[in-house]
Structure formats: C-alpha cells, structure tokens
Write a protein that holds these residues in place. Structure first.
Motif, mmCIF file in Angstrom:
data_model
loop_
_atom_site.group_PDB
_atom_site.id
_atom_site.type_symbol
_atom_site.label_atom_id
_atom_site.label_comp_id
_atom_site.label_asym_id
_atom_site.label_seq_id
_atom_site.Cartn_x
_atom_site.Cartn_y
_atom_site.Cartn_z
ATOM 1 N N ALA A 180 14.780 31.041 33.771
ATOM 2 C CA ALA A 180 13.462 31.648 33.990
ATOM 3 C C ALA A 180 12.897 31.133 35.319
ATOM 4 N N GLY A 242 8.839 24.516 31.587
ATOM 5 C CA GLY A 242 8.629 25.291 32.816
ATOM 6 C C GLY A 242 8.522 24.397 34.036
ATOM 7 N N ALA A 243 9.138 24.850 35.124
ATOM 8 C CA ALA A 243 9.283 23.987 36.300
ATOM 9 C C ALA A 243 8.358 24.357 37.462
ATOM 10 N N TYR A 244 7.533 25.415 37.306
ATOM 11 C CA TYR A 244 6.763 25.891 38.469
ATOM 12 C C TYR A 244 5.258 25.794 38.229
ATOM 13 N N HIS A 245 4.862 24.764 37.502
ATOM 14 C CA HIS A 245 3.464 24.657 37.062
ATOM 15 C C HIS A 245 2.486 24.691 38.239
ATOM 16 N N HIS A 262 -0.837 27.095 30.702
ATOM 17 C CA HIS A 262 -1.767 26.114 30.146
ATOM 18 C C HIS A 262 -2.117 25.079 31.201
ATOM 19 N N THR A 263 -3.303 24.521 31.094
ATOM 20 C CA THR A 263 -3.644 23.413 31.993
ATOM 21 C C THR A 263 -3.811 22.118 31.205
ATOM 22 N N VAL A 264 -3.741 22.237 29.897
ATOM 23 C CA VAL A 264 -3.784 21.031 29.053
ATOM 24 C C VAL A 264 -2.367 20.815 28.529
ATOM 25 N N LYS A 265 -1.816 19.652 28.855
ATOM 26 C CA LYS A 265 -0.403 19.405 28.529
ATOM 27 C C LYS A 265 -0.109 19.573 27.041
ATOM 28 N N THR A 268 0.869 23.015 26.017
ATOM 29 C CA THR A 268 2.282 23.348 26.302
ATOM 30 C C THR A 268 3.170 22.736 25.226
ATOM 31 N N GLY A 291 16.123 23.022 26.141
ATOM 32 C CA GLY A 291 16.187 22.306 27.417
ATOM 33 C C GLY A 291 14.949 21.431 27.541
ATOM 34 N N GLN A 321 19.929 18.635 28.610
ATOM 35 C CA GLN A 321 19.151 17.937 29.631
ATOM 36 C C GLN A 321 19.809 18.154 30.989
ATOM 37 N N TYR A 343 23.013 20.276 32.259
ATOM 38 C CA TYR A 343 23.154 21.109 33.451
ATOM 39 C C TYR A 343 23.777 20.232 34.526
ATOM 40 N N ARG A 359 13.260 18.146 41.381
ATOM 41 C CA ARG A 359 13.484 16.924 40.581
ATOM 42 C C ARG A 359 12.626 15.777 41.124
ATOM 43 N N GLN A 369 7.106 12.551 30.322
ATOM 44 C CA GLN A 369 8.189 11.614 30.004
ATOM 45 C C GLN A 369 8.808 10.990 31.259
ATOM 46 N N MET A 370 8.367 11.402 32.442
ATOM 47 C CA MET A 370 9.141 11.078 33.627
ATOM 48 C C MET A 370 9.127 9.602 34.023
HETATM 49 C C1 LIG Z 1 18.644 22.249 30.391
HETATM 50 C C2 LIG Z 1 17.410 22.611 31.141
HETATM 51 C C3 LIG Z 1 17.266 23.895 31.641
HETATM 52 C C4 LIG Z 1 16.105 24.255 32.328
HETATM 53 N N1 LIG Z 1 15.939 25.540 32.746
HETATM 54 C C5 LIG Z 1 14.756 25.913 33.288
HETATM 55 C C6 LIG Z 1 14.476 27.259 33.607
HETATM 56 O O1 LIG Z 1 15.307 28.145 33.407
HETATM 57 N N2 LIG Z 1 13.258 27.564 34.139
HETATM 58 C C7 LIG Z 1 12.285 26.608 34.341
HETATM 59 O O2 LIG Z 1 11.171 26.944 34.771
HETATM 60 N N3 LIG Z 1 12.548 25.310 34.078
HETATM 61 C C8 LIG Z 1 13.742 24.950 33.558
HETATM 62 N N4 LIG Z 1 13.976 23.649 33.255
HETATM 63 C C9 LIG Z 1 13.062 22.627 33.748
HETATM 64 C C10 LIG Z 1 12.060 22.354 32.731
HETATM 65 O O3 LIG Z 1 11.112 23.384 32.703
HETATM 66 C C11 LIG Z 1 11.443 20.998 33.071
HETATM 67 O O4 LIG Z 1 12.431 20.036 32.979
HETATM 68 C C12 LIG Z 1 10.460 20.722 32.081
HETATM 69 O O5 LIG Z 1 9.341 21.436 32.484
HETATM 70 C C13 LIG Z 1 10.160 19.286 31.831
HETATM 71 O O6 LIG Z 1 9.568 19.331 30.549
HETATM 72 P P1 LIG Z 1 10.122 18.553 29.296
HETATM 73 O O7 LIG Z 1 10.328 19.497 28.156
HETATM 74 O O8 LIG Z 1 11.293 17.799 29.678
HETATM 75 O O9 LIG Z 1 8.936 17.605 28.844
HETATM 76 P P2 LIG Z 1 7.685 16.857 29.439
HETATM 77 O O10 LIG Z 1 8.133 15.925 30.483
HETATM 78 O O11 LIG Z 1 6.980 16.357 28.261
HETATM 79 O O12 LIG Z 1 6.753 17.964 30.082
HETATM 80 C C14 LIG Z 1 6.539 18.151 31.452
HETATM 81 C C15 LIG Z 1 6.203 19.622 31.587
HETATM 82 O O13 LIG Z 1 4.997 19.929 30.895
HETATM 83 C C16 LIG Z 1 4.293 20.946 31.586
HETATM 84 N N5 LIG Z 1 3.011 20.397 32.019
HETATM 85 C C17 LIG Z 1 2.790 19.307 32.786
HETATM 86 N N6 LIG Z 1 1.466 19.097 32.996
HETATM 87 C C18 LIG Z 1 0.834 20.088 32.330
HETATM 88 C C19 LIG Z 1 -0.538 20.434 32.152
HETATM 89 N N7 LIG Z 1 -1.527 19.733 32.716
HETATM 90 N N8 LIG Z 1 -0.835 21.501 31.395
HETATM 91 C C20 LIG Z 1 0.132 22.232 30.818
HETATM 92 N N9 LIG Z 1 1.450 21.973 30.950
HETATM 93 C C21 LIG Z 1 1.802 20.913 31.695
HETATM 94 C C22 LIG Z 1 5.139 21.340 32.785
HETATM 95 O O14 LIG Z 1 5.957 22.409 32.393
HETATM 96 C C23 LIG Z 1 5.961 20.085 33.021
HETATM 97 O O15 LIG Z 1 7.185 20.367 33.690
HETATM 98 C C24 LIG Z 1 15.111 23.277 32.554
HETATM 99 C C25 LIG Z 1 15.265 21.988 32.061
HETATM 100 C C26 LIG Z 1 16.385 21.653 31.343
HETATM 101 C C27 LIG Z 1 16.492 20.272 30.805
#
Ligand SMILES: Cc1cc2nc3c(=O)[nH]c(=O)nc-3n(C[C@H](O)[C@H](O)[C@H](O)COP(=O)(O)OP(=O)(O)OC[C@H]3O[C@@H](n4cnc5c(N)ncnc54)[C@H](O)[C@@H]3O)c2cc1C
Length: 387
Positions: A180, A242-245, A262-265, A268, A291, A321, A343, A359, A369-370
């Motif tokens: 995505a 999601g990776a493009y917050h 969402h803006t509140v973690k 999500t 993932g 992961q 991946y 990353r 969790q980072m």
């Molecule tokens: C196997 C795998 C495949 C992936 N494929 C995709 C993909 O196809 N597309 C893509 O977009 N990403 C992808 N990702 C990246 C993934 O979205 C990020 O690794 C993920 O966002 C980190 O979240 P987490 O579940 O590890 O948990 P956490 O570390 O608990 O959450 C961090 C995430 O929470 C969200 N967040 C942070 N702050 C806020 C806030 N204030 N309000 C609301 N939400 C918030 C953001 O999404 C942030 O990345 C993939 C990751 C993995 C491991």
C-alpha cells in the motif's frame, strides 16, 4: 504469553560485530539532528554522484538490505531460514518514471516468484505499484481524470505487468503481496488488487492487498471487501499501520481537505487490532500477513489463534517484520512455533535509498516501538558481557 524479552533468542544469529554495527546505527538514527543531516547528505551526494555508495553499503544498507541482486540475498535467506524465518524478496524500486525501470522491476518480481515456487524459505513475493507505473498516472487513475493517448497506453502496460505477476503467482502457487502507498493513489491500487483477487483467488488466497490502519476509513473498507468477496473469492490481506503518516498530514493540510489518517496513535492501534480480529473471525475466507513491529498486536494475533483453536503454524496466518528490525518479535515468535517472515529489500543502493530514509525516519521517532531497537541492542550487549 510470548516472551519477547528473550534477547538471547532474538539475537542468536548476530555476532558481536553485528551488534556493534547495529548499536552505532540505531544510536545515530535516534538523534533527530544527526539522522536528518545524514539522510539529507546521502540524498545530495548520490544526486551529485559523490563516492559515498560504499559508506552507505557498509552501514545502513548492510543492516536493512539483503544485497544488490537476488543472488546476493542468498546468504540472508539461508541465515533467516536457520531460525525458520522466511524471506520476502522485496525489489526496492519505487517512484520510477521510465518503461525500462518498470520492465526491470517486473523481471525481478517474476524471478522472485520463480524462486519462491521452489524454495520453502520464501513464503511470499511482493511488489510496489509505483515500481511498475508512474505515480502521476496512478494519481490520474485514482481520480478518474482523463488520460492522454500515451497515458492510456502506459495504463494498459501497467495493468499487463500486474496481471503477468499475478498470473505467474497463480500458475506457480505462490502468494504475492501488493504494498500500500499514499492515500491519493491507493484507490487505484485497491481497484487493481481487487480485480486480481477476483481473478486469481477463487480457490485459495494467493493475491494479498494491503490495508493501512492509520487511515480512518480502513475498517469500513475491510468490511465492504468482506461483503464483496463473500462466496466469490478468498481475501488475502496484509495489515500494516502505515508508513506515510507525515506526508498524509502535510498534504491534507496543504490542500485543505480532511485528514485521512488518525492523529491519535491509540486510534491507529485500536483499528489495527480490530482488523486482526476481523481476519481471524473470517479465517475461512481470509489469509492474513500481519506486518507489524508492535508487540501488543503480535501478542493479540497469537491470542486470537489460540482462542479460535487454530494451529500456531496455520498456513493462512503469517507474522512479518522488516529485515534489521524487531528481531525480538520475529525470532521469539518463530521459536514459539508461529509462521514468521521478513521483508528482505534488495537492489542497487541508489534505488533502495527512499526505503532506507523511511527506516531512518521511523527509528528517529521515540514514540511507539522504535526506541526498543536501541535498548534491546544495549541490553543484549550487556547480557553477553555478563555471560
Ligand atoms: C512486513 C511489513 C510490510 C509493510 N508493508 C507496508 C506497506 O505496504 N505500506 C505501508 O504504508 N507500510 C508498510 N509497512 C510499514 C509499516 O506501515 C510500518 O512499519 C508501521 O507503520 C510501523 O508500525 P508498527 O505496526 O510496527 O507499530 P508501531 O511502531 O506501534 O506504530 C507506529 C505507526 O503508528 C502510526 N502512528 C504513529 N504516530 C501516530 C499518530 N500520532 N496518530 C496515528 N497513528 C500514528 C504510524 O503508522 C506509525 O508508522 C510494512 C511493515 C512491515 C513490517
């Protein structure tokens, strides 16, 4: 409960030198100023063709990537598989602009499917739509904007590339994940992913779309998908937060439309966990790849597996992961008997740079969790010293 604190297991295949390199890397990334300066410098230097490739390759690239070609990733594949962790070969080309680049990516993805078909250690293939089509065209398709005659041809070629990937995956019985991306091209991605599921998921879930649960509308989307698929096709789904917050928020503000994310973690997190529950509740028709680097979500999925009397290694359920991150989750889940994959991005350094920058950004954030990566590495170094 899974013991995610078992760092001996988590770092069992890492040498002291590996740990020291990882420590240096995460320590640098945890400093916002250093991280921003270094990523800016890397982008600038590569643009000017300054000779910094070897520095990137021996540091951040070595940690997060498998190699420049599929052949070069074999060492990583074998190493992960010694711990029964599968590899998802991820040719990390994105935001490309030429037919040559798209066809090169297509070739790589087809080769990875052929390889997966004969390797127990490769449970999925994957592709990123912006590796196969211009972003601008995806955006126009997304918005139903008129295309020029040339763009119509490019759209047709893009669709043919996606179909070639999914057809080979079907013929070879290999599952394929569709990544995505930004919300303003995601409808276009969802649409083709659904078409591919209708076409190739009639007997089993082989084509997986991805749902980003930081988006406010994704639980509703998932429920609609479940309804649409009912008795017609199986759903394969990868769940991510999601990776493009930052980009989502910046664009919505700049263009003055309601925030799609969402803006509140915790919102999500709640949606992510609800999506896991929806998957397991509908497991007869759904296969899921979770993932995530979030321990609570990983534990929740393990609990749901138990609650629904499913086998830990049920072939419809995978944890996943990224290489170089959250080994404490991957390795401890694998030892406990669950299906786990990583991946493994690969490709030329220049092409992988956007991935590496994401990353770096992710690991600069102390929220979530980072911050755990660094503290786990420090704790394991100390444990080894004491031992
Ligand atoms: C196997 C795998 C495949 C992936 N494929 C995709 C993909 O196809 N597309 C893509 O977009 N990403 C992808 N990702 C990246 C993934 O979205 C990020 O690794 C993920 O966002 C980190 O979240 P987490 O579940 O590890 O948990 P956490 O570390 O608990 O959450 C961090 C995430 O929470 C969200 N967040 C942070 N702050 C806020 C806030 N204030 N309000 C609301 N939400 C918030 C953001 O999404 C942030 O990345 C993939 C990751 C993995 C491991």
């Amino acid at each position: 409960m899974i013991d995610f604190n078992n760092l001996k297991t988590a770092f069992s295949d890492k040498s002291d030198a590996d740990l020291n390199r990882a420590y240096f890397l995460f320590k640098s990334m945890s400093n916002r100023f250093v991280s921003k300066t270094l990523t800016g410098f890397a982008k600038f230097s590569l643009k000017l063709h300054l000779p910094i490739k070897s520095i990137i390759k021996s540091t951040v690239y070595q940690h997060f990537c498998g190699g420049e070609s599929i052949q070069q990733t074999q060492t990583t594949i074998d190493k992960l598989w010694q711990s029964r962790i599968g590899t998802i070969l991820d040719f990390s080309a994105e935001r490309k602009e030429s037919a040559n680049d798209f066809n090169r990516a297509l070739e790589q993805i087809l080769t990875s499917i052929e390889k997966a078909a004969v390797s127990d250690s490769i449970p999925f293939s994957v592709f990123k739509p912006t590796g196969l089509c211009k972003f601008s065209i995806l955006e126009k398709i997304n918005n139903n904007n008129p295309l020029s005659a040339d763009e119509e041809i490019e759209k047709k070629e893009y669709k043919a590339r996606v179909d070639a990937i999914c057809k080979l995956a079907f013929d070879k019985n290999v599952a394929v994940l569709i990544d995505a991306e930004e919300s303003w091209i995601q409808d276009a991605i969802d649409s083709i992913a659904e078409d591919m599921m209708v076409k190739y998921n009639k007997k089993k879930p082989l084509i997986y779309n991805t749902i980003q649960l930081y988006r406010k509308d994704r639980i509703a989307y998932f429920n609609a998908l479940l309804k649409h698929a009912k008795n017609k096709y199986f759903i394969g789904i990868k769940l991510v937060r999601g990776a493009y917050h930052e980009q989502e928020i910046a664009r919505a503000k700049a263009k003055n439309y309601p925030l799609p994310v969402h803006t509140v973690k915790t919102n999500t997190d709640t949606d992510y966990n609800s999506a896991l529950e929806l998957c397991i509740k509908n497991i007869k028709r759904v296969a899921v790849c979770a993932g995530t680097h979030n321990e609570k979500s990983a534990q929740l999925l393990a609990d749901l597996i138990e609650k629904h009397n499913l086998n830990k290694n049920d072939e419809r359920i995978y944890f996943s992961q990224l290489l170089g991150m959250s080994d404490h989750i991957s390795y401890n889940l694998s030892v406990a008997g669950y299906n786990v994959s990583k991946y493994v991005p690969y490709g030329p350094v220049r092409d992988v740079l956007p991935y590496l920058i994401r990353r770096a950004k992710e690991n600069t954030s102390i929220a979530g969790q980072m911050g755990r990566e660094l503290s786990n590495i420090i704790a394991e170094k100390q444990r080894r010293k004491n031992a």
